[in-house]
Design an enzyme around this catalytic site. Structure first.
Site, PDB file in Angstrom:
ATOM      1  N   CYS A  57       0.868  -1.177   0.000  1.00 30.38           N
ATOM      2  CA  CYS A  57       0.000   0.000   0.000  1.00 30.38           C
ATOM      3  C   CYS A  57       0.906   1.228   0.000  1.00 30.38           C
ATOM      4  CB  CYS A  57      -0.956  -0.001   1.192  1.00 30.38           C
ATOM      5  SG  CYS A  57      -0.133  -0.177   2.770  1.00 30.38           S
ATOM      6  N   TYR A  81       1.232  11.022 -13.013  1.00 33.10           N
ATOM      7  CA  TYR A  81      -0.134  11.266 -12.512  1.00 33.10           C
ATOM      8  C   TYR A  81      -0.036  11.988 -11.171  1.00 33.10           C
ATOM      9  CZ  TYR A  81       0.692   7.365  -9.270  1.00 33.10           C
ATOM     10  OH  TYR A  81       1.206   6.554  -8.288  1.00 33.10           O
ATOM     11  N   ARG A 114      12.270  -0.762  -5.330  1.00 35.42           N
ATOM     12  CA  ARG A 114      11.289  -1.084  -6.372  1.00 35.42           C
ATOM     13  C   ARG A 114      11.722  -0.564  -7.728  1.00 35.42           C
ATOM     14  NH1 ARG A 114       5.114   1.112  -7.071  1.00 35.42           N
ATOM     15  NH2 ARG A 114       4.169  -0.865  -7.687  1.00 35.42           N
ATOM     16  N   HIS A 118       1.554  -7.524  -8.139  1.00 37.09           N
ATOM     17  CA  HIS A 118       0.228  -7.671  -8.777  1.00 37.09           C
ATOM     18  C   HIS A 118       0.148  -8.827  -9.782  1.00 37.09           C
ATOM     19  CE1 HIS A 118      -0.399  -3.932  -6.793  1.00 37.09           C
ATOM     20  NE2 HIS A 118       0.037  -3.140  -7.742  1.00 37.09           N
ATOM     21  N   ASP A 165      -3.196  -2.449  -1.726  1.00 38.29           N
ATOM     22  CA  ASP A 165      -2.863  -1.457  -2.753  1.00 38.29           C
ATOM     23  C   ASP A 165      -3.575  -0.121  -2.517  1.00 38.29           C
ATOM     24  OD1 ASP A 165      -1.498  -0.388  -4.868  1.00 38.29           O
ATOM     25  OD2 ASP A 165      -2.662  -1.378  -6.429  1.00 38.29           O
TER      26      ASP A 165
HETATM   27  C1  0GY Z   1       0.402   0.320  -7.690  1.00 40.94           C
HETATM   28  C2  0GY Z   1       0.077   0.507  -9.084  1.00 40.94           C
HETATM   29  C3  0GY Z   1       0.175   1.653  -9.792  1.00 40.94           C
HETATM   30  C4  0GY Z   1       0.990   2.757  -9.455  1.00 40.94           C
HETATM   31  C5  0GY Z   1       2.204   2.676  -8.938  1.00 40.94           C
HETATM   32  O1  0GY Z   1       4.318   3.495  -8.540  1.00 40.94           O
HETATM   33  C6  0GY Z   1       3.170   3.777  -8.848  1.00 40.94           C
HETATM   34  O2  0GY Z   1       2.831   4.923  -9.106  1.00 40.94           O
HETATM   35  O3  0GY Z   1       2.661   1.547  -8.482  1.00 40.94           O
HETATM   36  C7  0GY Z   1      -0.557   1.750 -11.056  1.00 40.94           C
HETATM   37  O4  0GY Z   1      -0.706   2.848 -11.586  1.00 40.94           O
HETATM   38  O5  0GY Z   1      -1.033   0.730 -11.572  1.00 40.94           O
HETATM   39  O6  0GY Z   1       1.040  -0.683  -7.337  1.00 40.94           O
HETATM   40  O7  0GY Z   1       0.068   1.156  -6.886  1.00 40.94           O
END
Ligand code: 0GY
Length: 291
Positions: free
Chosen positions: A28, A45, A120, A177, A244
């Site tokens: 999360c 974003y 990551r 995921h 998440d």
């Molecule tokens: C998640 C998935 C997303 C975003 C990110 O690093 C991130 O901005 O992981 C997504 O946009 O699918 O794991 O939160």
């Protein structure tokens, strides 16, 4: 113009299932608050603020005792919002950071002291340029002495090209995921077969969450949970799960986090599987000193 992000669920249900003591949400995020922790200029974003206090309250409500915060791309390599949240959680939260190739041993040691246990790498098109392979080689060599692992987040179609590179790396790797496979494409789809193949190598772990991202059927995302169930059954000691929250970039069906917890009845249908997924596996990876 990019559409406004969907807000996270304002009042998730109380889960029908009672989670085991020590249950861990291993994926999360915290976002901002942006007035205190500004987002990265190069982000793809801008999420809604999702501060630590709201996450802590959600975890209490769901029956979650521990958590692993994952640095999201919108904060870039500035891990300070995440570190602030971990520090406020009194040892019950750990973190996965994003770092620059040039990071020093001293900076890594500080992150470790603050609760970080891995780094990551993103290969998801809508999150920006894919991680640089040479940088990954350099960073992973620096973090191996700390006993850390890598978390790899990729679009399913990238796995075929990425797999040989991942196999070269010399540390445990956690795949986000379920490899973002398409839940409507069946267990014989190439990316899922490749994921199963990778998992035969004991360095690999997989997160059986993100059903709301993989699903094509929509809520309650049972179509995607079936893949999680298969992974848990086959690799019970190398699976992790998370909410998440606050679900960045969900465009259509913002999940109810309590209903996501209820999906665990499908994903880990027996008490020993649920305990491995939520308690024992996160302990081995994130709190090994307590074993
Ligand atoms: C998640 C998935 C997303 C975003 C990110 O690093 C991130 O901005 O992981 C997504 O946009 O699918 O794991 O939160």
């Amino acid at each position: 113009m990019t559409p406004a992000p969907l807000p996270f669920h304002p009042s998730p249900k109380k889960p029908d299932i009672i989670l085991p003591q020590g249950a861990c949400d291993a994926h999360c995020h915290v976002f901002g608050p942006s007035a205190r922790f500004p987002f990265a200029p190069q982000r793809t974003y801008t999420p809604i603020d999702a501060p630590k206090e709201t996450l802590f309250e959600l975890h209490r409500h769901l029956g979650i005792d521990r958590s692993v915060l994952v640095q999201a791309s919108c904060h870039g390599t500035d891990n300070s919002a995440m570190m602030d949240a971990i520090a406020a959680a009194g040892g019950r939260y750990r973190g996965i950071a994003m770092v620059d190739r040039e990071i020093s041993e001293t900076e890594l040691a500080e992150l470790h002291e603050g609760g970080v246990r891995g780094v990551r790498f993103n290969f998801v098109t809508h999150l920006g340029a894919p991680a640089d392979l040479d940088a990954i080689r350099a960073i992973t060599e620096k973090i191996i002495p700390l006993g850390w692992h890598a978390v790899v987040h990729f679009d399913a179609h990238r796995l075929e090209r990425l797999a040989p590179f991942l196999r070269e790396l010399r540390l445990p790797m956690v795949i986000d995921h379920m490899g973002r496979i398409d839940a409507s494409a069946g267990v014989d789809q190439p990316a899922f077969r490749l994921l199963l193949k990778l998992m035969e190598d004991e360095r690999f772990w997989v997160k059986v969450c993100g059903s709301e991202r993989l699903s094509r059927a929509g809520p309650p995302f049972v179509d995607a949970a079936a893949y999680g169930a298969l992974l848990v059954e086959r690799f019970p000691d190398r699976v992790l799960w998370g909410t998440d929250w606050p679900h960045p970039n969900i465009k259509q069906h913002m999940p109810d986090d309590g209903a996501l917890v209820d999906l665990l009845e499908i994903i880990a249908p027996r008490p020993e599987l649920l305990r491995a997924l939520l308690v024992d596996n996160p302990t081995r990876l994130y709190w090994p000193e307590t074993l």
